[in-house]
Write a protein that holds these residues in place. Structure first.
Motif, mmCIF file in Angstrom:
data_model
loop_
_atom_site.group_PDB
_atom_site.id
_atom_site.type_symbol
_atom_site.label_atom_id
_atom_site.label_comp_id
_atom_site.label_asym_id
_atom_site.label_seq_id
_atom_site.Cartn_x
_atom_site.Cartn_y
_atom_site.Cartn_z
ATOM 1 N N SER A 332 39.701 40.157 37.584
ATOM 2 C CA SER A 332 38.562 41.045 37.868
ATOM 3 C C SER A 332 38.285 41.171 39.366
ATOM 4 N N ILE A 333 39.290 40.999 40.201
ATOM 5 C CA ILE A 333 39.097 41.203 41.644
ATOM 6 C C ILE A 333 38.875 42.703 41.865
ATOM 7 N N PRO A 334 37.719 43.098 42.400
ATOM 8 C CA PRO A 334 37.463 44.529 42.579
ATOM 9 C C PRO A 334 38.231 45.086 43.774
ATOM 10 N N GLY A 335 38.400 46.400 43.772
ATOM 11 C CA GLY A 335 39.098 47.006 44.898
ATOM 12 C C GLY A 335 39.099 48.514 44.793
ATOM 13 N N THR A 345 48.059 52.279 47.236
ATOM 14 C CA THR A 345 47.849 50.891 47.659
ATOM 15 C C THR A 345 46.534 50.365 47.105
ATOM 16 N N PHE A 346 46.530 49.088 46.702
ATOM 17 C CA PHE A 346 45.297 48.453 46.220
ATOM 18 C C PHE A 346 44.664 47.688 47.376
ATOM 19 N N GLU A 347 43.412 48.019 47.669
ATOM 20 C CA GLU A 347 42.674 47.293 48.710
ATOM 21 C C GLU A 347 41.562 46.504 48.031
ATOM 22 N N ALA A 348 41.697 45.178 48.045
ATOM 23 C CA ALA A 348 40.690 44.332 47.393
ATOM 24 C C ALA A 348 39.388 44.394 48.183
ATOM 25 N N THR A 349 38.280 44.441 47.473
ATOM 26 C CA THR A 349 36.972 44.423 48.127
ATOM 27 C C THR A 349 36.196 43.164 47.747
ATOM 28 N N GLY A 350 36.833 42.268 47.036
ATOM 29 C CA GLY A 350 36.185 41.023 46.660
ATOM 30 C C GLY A 350 37.170 39.879 46.808
ATOM 31 N N PRO A 351 36.666 38.648 46.680
ATOM 32 C CA PRO A 351 37.535 37.483 46.872
ATOM 33 C C PRO A 351 38.487 37.287 45.694
ATOM 34 N N GLY A 352 39.588 36.627 45.975
ATOM 35 C CA GLY A 352 40.538 36.314 44.918
ATOM 36 C C GLY A 352 41.952 36.486 45.415
#
Lengths: 399, 174
Positions: A332-335, A345-352
């Motif tokens: 469930s890492i948001p991005g 491309t996936f850019e994560a916006t949360g930790p993980g």
């Protein structure tokens, strides 16, 4: 090793091992428990399948002596009878009062109700430790050889109590001519349903008479799932699957000359799902059928796009934040999905921590739809559905 | 049904403890969770036969055997490789990565590692460790002695080199 050096090593080891602390959030423990129960269920099913397969082999070997002169497997060669002509099956077929109650419920269901005559083709009860339920499947003929199909059921019980006195309309769908199976999946519990231990979805499939096995396939959030399941003597395969399994990511196939995936109906408490046809001319993809702007167009593997005006499908994946949360499936890492030098491309916006192969999904409440998979660099996203190659799809609409 | 509820209650109560044991054996939380999951599936399969007063030891044994199975599929790593995978923020009083106890444990072969953890974290006697690992007391003595010697050598070398490995700030254990 000199004794005091050894003592110092032991003392340091004890100190550092004792100082090491690892904690898990309660959600992580819950997720682990769900995975453990799911894996155990799968193992049980697998065992049952092996036993069933052995039984089938024994029967087949014995039968071969009797029918060795026959050239073809009838099930493979015979076209499926229309659903409205299927025989009545199930261990409750003799309970006429039950049929009448179920029909009355369907007829009183407003726009989901039938017009014209109704026939029960299945009435049965499953009692099992994982999920117990009564199902009455009814059909009403429509134009063009199609049939309206309804599933009236009891609430789901995990205590072996399927109460046929309390019924409700669980799902409705349309069966196409020649369709070899009908069924439904309830992705989440309806009012009155008991939640499965460890969570999960329940479903029901009724196959054309004479069929011996179905292949159930789901692309649900943390695994590719495809397995062949034996059909019970009354034509049924009961489905008890992991959380995330739903009508928009699952199909069944019944053995036939040309196996065709059959869509299962969503429960009326789940998002609405209907079949649509896709046409692509130049750069424009259109969905034909009951489509409204904002509908999600999907295949069982993942998202094709979002419907706009006139059924035009926006197949881009970079503007989905208004529809739901883009995130990694299991963690469930948001991005966000963005285009970087022409690469999705996936850019994560949360930790993980991201890992190659992680599945990127669009999540909106219980509706979770695959988008793509992280590549080896943990950034580039390989799309799971190529919109240009899809001709039949489903439209998914929140009710 | 009851046994399922009891199993869930047991896992909720002991999860941190079992996870910590798995982390010590595998060295990484990601791997530890995989090992723990498979071990718990095995426990659930035989849950009715697990003595209530010995469930933790049973679960530990399942973790140990699952760890050995997973270790067969993975090559031993060098100290620098494992040090680069650690996130020291999670551990109180952490030293530089190459000297961190988790990194040092990872250079031991799996059975030596399990013996060292059983003796010096679980505080089991040699006889209890032998039962835990399913081997003789003599084997436990040998595994522990060789494991301790390697740990001591590694720490001694680290003290001389004063080597420091900077870990990736993005990596998180939780």
């Amino acid at each position: 090793m000199i004794a005091d050096e050894q003592d110092r090593t032991v003392a340091r080891l004890r100190h550092e091992l004792g100082a090491m602390d690892v904690h898990a959030h309660v959600d992580q423990v819950d997720r682990m428990l769900r995975r453990v129960h799911t894996r155990r269920r799968e193992q049980r099913q697998h065992t049952v399948q092996i036993v069933a397969a052995l039984a089938v082999v024994l029967i087949a070997v014995a039968g071969a002596f009797v029918v060795s002169w026959r050239q073809a497997e009838p099930d493979l060669a015979t076209p499926a009878a229309p659903v409205v002509e299927w025989p009545m099956r199930g261990n409750l077929v003799g309970d006429m009062a039950l049929h009448e109650r179920a029909e009355a419920l369907w007829r009183g269901a407003g726009e989901n109700g039938p017009t014209g005559p109704v026939r029960t083709i299945y009435a049965g009860k499953r009692v099992d430790r994982s999920a117990s339920m009564v199902v009455i499947a009814m059909v009403a003929p429509m134009d063009g050889g199609r049939s309206r199909v309804a599933f009236v059921t009891s609430a789901v019980s995990i205590h072996g109590v399927a109460d046929e006195t309390k019924l409700f309309l669980r799902a409705v769908t349309t069966a196409e001519p020649g369709q070899r199976a009908i069924g439904f999946i309830a992705a989440k519990p309806a009012s009155g349903d008991e939640e499965l231990r460890g969570g999960g979805a329940v479903g029901f499939t009724l196959a054309t008479p004479g069929a011996t096995a179905i292949k159930f396939r789901s692309s649900t959030y943390d695994m590719e799932f495809e397995e062949e399941q034996p059909i019970e003597p009354d034509g049924v395969v009961w489905l008890v699957g992991q959380t995330g399994m739903a009508a928009w990511n699952s199909t069944v196939q019944v053995a036939a000359l040309a196996p065709i995936a059959v869509r299962l109906a969503p429960a009326l408490t789940d998002p609405d799902v209907e079949s649509v046809t896709l046409t692509t001319v130049g750069q424009t993809t259109k969905a034909i059928g009951d489509v409204r702007p904002g509908d999600l167009i999907v295949t069982a593997e993942g998202l094709v796009g979002v419907a706009g005006a006139d059924g035009t499908v926006d197949t881009g994946l970079t503007g989905l934040s208004s529809i739901g949360t883009v995130q990694i499936a299991r963690s469930s890492i948001p991005g966000n999905l963005v285009e970087r030098a022409g690469v999705l491309t996936f850019e994560a916006t949360g930790p993980g921590e991201l890992h190659p192969g992680n599945r990127v999904v669009l999540a909106n409440g219980d509706l979770v739809i695959n988008l793509g998979r992280l590549g080896q660099d943990r950034l580039a996203v390989e799309r799971l559905v190529d919109p240009n190659t899809v001709t039949t799809a489903m439209r998914v609409r929140q009710r | 049904m009851r046994e399922d509820l009891d199993f869930d209650g047991f896992v909720r109560e002991r999860y941190d403890q079992l996870l910590r044991y798995a982390v010590m054996l595998t060295g990484r939380r990601w791997d530890a969770e995989e090992v723990l999951q498979e071990a718990l599936v095995r426990c659930l399969k035989r849950w009715r036969k697990v003595p209530a007063d010995n469930a933790v030891a049973y679960a530990r044994k399942a973790i140990y055997h699952e760890f050995l199975r997973s270790a067969k599929r993975k090559p031993l790593v060098t100290l620098d490789e494992i040090a680069g995978q650690l996130d020291l923020e999670d551990f109180a009083g952490a030293v530089v990565a190459r000297e961190h106890v988790l990194a040092v444990l990872q250079i031991l072969p799996p059975r030596q590692r399990a013996a060292v953890v059983a003796r010096f974290w679980l505080d089991l006697t040699e006889a209890q460790t032998a039962v835990e690992l399913g081997c003789s007391v003599g084997t436990v003595k040998s595994l522990t002695s060789r494991g301790l010697a390697k740990v001591r050598e590694t720490w001694k070398a680290g003290a001389v080199e004063h080597a420091t490995v900077v870990t990736s700030p993005g990596r998180r254990w939780a």
